[in-house]
Each structure stands twice: as C-alpha cells, then as structure tokens.
Scaffold this motif. Structure first.
Motif, PDB file in Angstrom:
ATOM      1  N   ILE A   7       0.853  -1.180   0.000  1.00 42.40           N
ATOM      2  CA  ILE A   7       0.000   0.000   0.000  1.00 42.40           C
ATOM      3  C   ILE A   7       0.892   1.233   0.000  1.00 42.40           C
ATOM      4  CG2 ILE A   7      -1.933   1.146   1.123  1.00 42.40           C
ATOM      5  CD1 ILE A   7      -2.440  -1.788   0.256  1.00 42.40           C
ATOM      6  N   ARG A   8       0.806   2.013  -1.077  1.00 46.03           N
ATOM      7  CA  ARG A   8       1.622   3.221  -1.215  1.00 46.03           C
ATOM      8  C   ARG A   8       0.759   4.436  -0.897  1.00 46.03           C
ATOM      9  NH1 ARG A   8       5.101   2.853  -6.682  1.00 46.03           N
ATOM     10  NH2 ARG A   8       6.389   4.320  -5.460  1.00 46.03           N
ATOM     11  N   VAL A   9       1.274   5.306  -0.002  1.00 48.85           N
ATOM     12  CA  VAL A   9       0.497   6.443   0.473  1.00 48.85           C
ATOM     13  C   VAL A   9       1.341   7.709   0.356  1.00 48.85           C
ATOM     14  CG1 VAL A   9      -0.859   7.393   2.388  1.00 48.85           C
ATOM     15  CG2 VAL A   9      -0.656   4.905   2.114  1.00 48.85           C
ATOM     16  N   ASP A  10       0.685   8.785  -0.059  1.00 55.09           N
ATOM     17  CA  ASP A  10       1.344  10.085  -0.084  1.00 55.09           C
ATOM     18  C   ASP A  10       1.478  10.573   1.356  1.00 55.09           C
ATOM     19  OD1 ASP A  10       2.198  12.674  -0.365  1.00 55.09           O
ATOM     20  OD2 ASP A  10       0.678  13.247  -1.845  1.00 55.09           O
ATOM     21  N   ALA A  11       2.713  10.776   1.798  1.00 53.08           N
ATOM     22  CA  ALA A  11       2.944  11.155   3.196  1.00 53.08           C
ATOM     23  C   ALA A  11       2.338  12.500   3.545  1.00 53.08           C
ATOM     24  CB  ALA A  11       4.448  11.179   3.479  1.00 53.08           C
ATOM     25  N   GLU A  12       2.105  13.358   2.540  1.00 53.30           N
ATOM     26  CA  GLU A  12       1.552  14.678   2.805  1.00 53.30           C
ATOM     27  C   GLU A  12       0.030  14.672   2.892  1.00 53.30           C
ATOM     28  OE1 GLU A  12       3.083  17.329  -0.106  1.00 53.30           O
ATOM     29  OE2 GLU A  12       5.184  17.041   0.482  1.00 53.30           O
ATOM     30  N   ASN A  13      -0.583  13.557   2.509  1.00 57.76           N
ATOM     31  CA  ASN A  13      -2.038  13.426   2.594  1.00 57.76           C
ATOM     32  C   ASN A  13      -2.398  12.860   3.965  1.00 57.76           C
ATOM     33  OD1 ASN A  13      -4.773  12.858   2.286  1.00 57.76           O
ATOM     34  ND2 ASN A  13      -4.539  12.128   0.179  1.00 57.76           N
ATOM     35  N   PHE A  55       5.340  -2.746   8.156  1.00 60.86           N
ATOM     36  CA  PHE A  55       5.109  -4.059   7.552  1.00 60.86           C
ATOM     37  C   PHE A  55       4.673  -5.072   8.611  1.00 60.86           C
ATOM     38  CE2 PHE A  55       9.466  -4.225   8.934  1.00 60.86           C
ATOM     39  CZ  PHE A  55       9.701  -5.530   9.319  1.00 60.86           C
ATOM     40  N   SER A  56       3.844  -5.984   8.164  1.00 59.70           N
ATOM     41  CA  SER A  56       3.397  -7.103   8.995  1.00 59.70           C
ATOM     42  C   SER A  56       3.430  -8.354   8.144  1.00 59.70           C
ATOM     43  CB  SER A  56       1.984  -6.830   9.527  1.00 59.70           C
ATOM     44  OG  SER A  56       1.060  -6.828   8.451  1.00 59.70           O
ATOM     45  N   ASP A  57       2.855  -9.426   8.635  1.00 56.42           N
ATOM     46  CA  ASP A  57       2.845 -10.660   7.852  1.00 56.42           C
ATOM     47  C   ASP A  57       1.858 -10.602   6.697  1.00 56.42           C
ATOM     48  OD1 ASP A  57       1.038 -10.746  10.270  1.00 56.42           O
ATOM     49  OD2 ASP A  57       0.190 -12.387   9.086  1.00 56.42           O
ATOM     50  N   LYS A  58       1.010  -9.550   6.641  1.00 57.18           N
ATOM     51  CA  LYS A  58      -0.017  -9.475   5.603  1.00 57.18           C
ATOM     52  C   LYS A  58       0.161  -8.292   4.652  1.00 57.18           C
ATOM     53  CE  LYS A  58      -3.621 -11.672   8.398  1.00 57.18           C
ATOM     54  NZ  LYS A  58      -2.759 -11.944   9.558  1.00 57.18           N
ATOM     55  N   VAL A  59       0.813  -7.222   5.097  1.00 57.31           N
ATOM     56  CA  VAL A  59       0.810  -6.007   4.304  1.00 57.31           C
ATOM     57  C   VAL A  59       2.089  -5.218   4.528  1.00 57.31           C
ATOM     58  CG1 VAL A  59      -0.298  -4.550   6.063  1.00 57.31           C
ATOM     59  CG2 VAL A  59      -0.661  -4.037   3.640  1.00 57.31           C
ATOM     60  N   VAL A  60       2.425  -4.416   3.512  1.00 57.75           N
ATOM     61  CA  VAL A  60       3.519  -3.448   3.613  1.00 57.75           C
ATOM     62  C   VAL A  60       2.937  -2.084   3.233  1.00 57.75           C
ATOM     63  CG1 VAL A  60       5.770  -2.704   2.752  1.00 57.75           C
ATOM     64  CG2 VAL A  60       5.268  -5.149   2.992  1.00 57.75           C
ATOM     65  N   VAL A  61       3.097  -1.106   4.120  1.00 57.91           N
ATOM     66  CA  VAL A  61       2.596   0.241   3.867  1.00 57.91           C
ATOM     67  C   VAL A  61       3.789   1.190   3.806  1.00 57.91           C
ATOM     68  CG1 VAL A  61       1.123   2.125   4.667  1.00 57.91           C
ATOM     69  CG2 VAL A  61       0.451  -0.253   5.087  1.00 57.91           C
ATOM     70  N   THR A  62       3.885   1.973   2.736  1.00 53.41           N
ATOM     71  CA  THR A  62       4.976   2.946   2.598  1.00 53.41           C
ATOM     72  C   THR A  62       4.400   4.344   2.507  1.00 53.41           C
ATOM     73  OG1 THR A  62       4.986   2.641   0.187  1.00 53.41           O
ATOM     74  CG2 THR A  62       6.503   1.286   1.463  1.00 53.41           C
ATOM     75  N   LEU A  63       4.911   5.237   3.346  1.00 53.18           N
ATOM     76  CA  LEU A  63       4.567   6.656   3.267  1.00 53.18           C
ATOM     77  C   LEU A  63       5.676   7.335   2.479  1.00 53.18           C
ATOM     78  CD1 LEU A  63       3.337   7.507   6.885  1.00 53.18           C
ATOM     79  CD2 LEU A  63       2.071   6.507   4.977  1.00 53.18           C
ATOM     80  N   GLU A  64       5.340   7.804   1.291  1.00 49.71           N
ATOM     81  CA  GLU A  64       6.344   8.326   0.375  1.00 49.71           C
ATOM     82  C   GLU A  64       6.209   9.841   0.218  1.00 49.71           C
ATOM     83  OE1 GLU A  64       6.317   6.050  -3.254  1.00 49.71           O
ATOM     84  OE2 GLU A  64       5.606   4.269  -2.178  1.00 49.71           O
ATOM     85  N   LYS A 118       5.762  13.338  -1.321  1.00 45.45           N
ATOM     86  CA  LYS A 118       5.156  13.852  -2.560  1.00 45.45           C
ATOM     87  C   LYS A 118       4.525  12.739  -3.388  1.00 45.45           C
ATOM     88  CE  LYS A 118       8.588  17.573  -2.689  1.00 45.45           C
ATOM     89  NZ  LYS A 118       9.688  18.218  -3.437  1.00 45.45           N
ATOM     90  N   GLY A 119       4.193  11.654  -2.733  1.00 44.13           N
ATOM     91  CA  GLY A 119       3.477  10.585  -3.421  1.00 44.13           C
ATOM     92  C   GLY A 119       4.300   9.741  -4.360  1.00 44.13           C
TER      93      GLY A 119
END
Length: 311
Positions: A20-26, A78-87, A89-90
């Motif tokens: 899951i890729r997320v814009d850190a500014e949002n 990250f967990s055993d099910k998902v990886v979330v990155t706050l990037e 400027k998206g």
C-alpha cells in the motif's frame, strides 16, 4: 509478532493488495490507512515503532536533485499481511526499480516480507548509485586538486588562495554528503535486520536472501567509508597546498624585506642632517652612493640565492 505464522499469501493476492503506497503529505489518507491496517506510524524523531501486529520504521535516503542531493525520510510499516509505505510527494524514485522487478519476477510477490526485502534492495541499489555519483565527482576534483598542487591553471595563471578556499569548501560539502549517506545506510541496515527477525523461521530461502541483502548493504557502506577517507585525504592535500602557498607568500615578503632593508639603511644615513658629509663634495659622490646602495641590495639577494631560499 508471531513468527510461527505462515507468511505466504494466497495466490489471488496481488501486489496492490499487499503493498500500500500512500502520499505522506495526505494526512487524511495516512490516518485512514493506519486505522484500516492497524498500524501506527512513528514520529520523525523516532526510528522504530513496534506493536504485536507490525513493525514501523523511519528510513532516511539521499536523493539526487539537479546538481545536489536532498535527504528524504521514508516510513515503512510491515506485517505478515501487508507493507505500507509513506512516500514524500506521493512518489519515491527508487521504488520504480522495485516495481520493474515485481513485473519481471512475479514470484517476489509471494509474501509481504518478500516485498519488503525487494523494496529495501531497491533502496540499497539507489544508495550505491548515489555513492558512485559522489565518487565520480571526487575523481573530477582529483584533477582540480592536481592543478592546485602544480600551482598554475591551464592558462598559466597562478593559483590563488581564494581558488584553494573554493575547492576546500566543495570538499567539505562532499564530506558532509558522504556522512549523511553513511547514516542512511545505517537506518537501511537496521530495517533489514528487523525484517530478518520477523521472517518465518521455516522460510530459509527468504532468510538467505535477506542475509545477502545485509551483505550488499555492508558493501555499500564500506564503499561510502572508502569515499569518505578519500575526501579526508583530498582535504589534507588541499590544506597542504594552502600552507605551502601561504609559506611562499611569507617567503616573498621576507626576501623583499631582506633585499630592501640595507638600501633603506644607506638612505637613512644620507638623510641625516650632519654638518659635514664629505661625499657631498666628491665629484663622483652621487655615483658612489648609487653603487653602494645597489651592492647593499644585491649582496643579501646573492646570499639568499646561494642558500637556495628562492626555490
């Protein structure tokens, strides 16, 4: 986290389901993702946050930008099910290579931990490229420092102290940049070690891949350390050239003083208001005085040259 769970996901799971890729500014989207996947992102001052479901890390990375570099902070949970990155400027450029690898090797999407390893590998490869760019810049500066050491530029103009100072400032900037790269490698290696701890003990292949990744990270760190030592050596070379330059300037003024001090002394004698000065009545008194003054200047110069102080 329970290390006895099976980390391989169902065949129906796609990359977008796991990563899951997320814009850190949002901020609203960050809060929604945190609530949905039950992850808590650490503050920028914190390095790692752990709970019973996931691990969240702040990883710093040096990004090329025009003729300079900027430091970015990537937050990965990250967990055993998902990886979330706050990037920032998206978009985070090193992850583009990770996406390309996922397309070439779909087997890398078998688990969240495998995805996490690929993301860290992409960041490490980008760090290696950054170090290579710095290394190339230092190679260019090697030629510049060679010119400084020779004392003359390509047009035959003498290298000045201001030129040396400009080079020193540039080297100091490179040293600071490499120091930041070393700090970024430390945070990246820490993330890899946390990943290694979280991997299911039965997944030996992935563990071996993470061990290889840690070795690669150490190799990049050693390269950065080598470049750091090179910068320190170049700084020392420039400082030596600056000291030599300053000593030459002092030597020139010392020689000038030594040459002109005796004639000044002669002129002082003849500037005194004595009632009787026989030389004033001599027919060739003026010529004798001039010759005497020249000899007073030449004798110290010949002595200095004989001693080799003019070299």
């Amino acid at each position: 986290m329970n290390n006895n769970i099976i980390t391989t996901l169902s065949p129906a799971a796609t990359l977008e389901d796991i990563w899951i890729r997320v814009d850190a500014e949002n901020k609203a989207e960050v809060a929604r993702i945190a609530a949905k996947y039950k992850v808590e992102f650490p503050a920028s001052s914190e390095g790692v946050f752990e709970d019973h479901d996931s691990v969240c890390l702040n990883i710093t990375h040096m990004m090329p930008e025009a003729q300079d570099f900027r430091r970015e902070t990537i937050v990965i949970a990250f967990s055993d099910k998902v990886v979330v990155t706050l990037e920032p400027k998206g978009h985070f450029a090193p992850f583009d290579k990770a996406l390309a690898r996922f397309k070439r090797h779909p087997g890398l999407v078998q688990s969240s931990y495998s995805i996490m390893r690929t993301l860290l590998q992409a960041m490490n490869d980008a760090a290696a490229e950054t170090i290579d760019m710095i290394s190339q810049a230092l190679e260019t500066m090697n030629d510049q420092i060679g010119v400084i050491t020779s004392g003359l530029d390509s047009s035959g103009r003498e290298i000045g102290v201001s030129d040396i100072n400009d080079t020193m400032i540039e080297l100091n900037e490179k040293e600071e940049l490499i120091s930041r790269c070393l700090e970024c490698q430390l945070s990246l290696a820490r993330a890899a070690r946390y990943l290694r701890m979280e991997i299911n003990g039965s997944d030996h292949e992935l563990k071996n891949m993470v061990e290889t990744l840690l070795s690669d990270m150490d190799g990049v760190k050693q390269h950065a350390s080598f470049e750091h030592e090179k910068v320190r050596y170049l700084q020392q070379s420039v400082m030596t050239s600056l000291n030599v330059k300053q000593n030459q300037i002092v030597k020139v003024f010392t020689i000038i003083t030594a040459v002109f001090l005796p004639p000044t002394l002669v002129a002082t004698f003849y500037g005194m208001n004595f009632a009787v000065m026989p030389e004033l009545t001599w027919k060739h008194g003026f010529t004798a005085t001039i010759i005497q003054t020249l000899l007073a200047a030449l004798l110290p110069l010949l002595y200095i040259k004989k001693k080799g102080w003019l070299r």
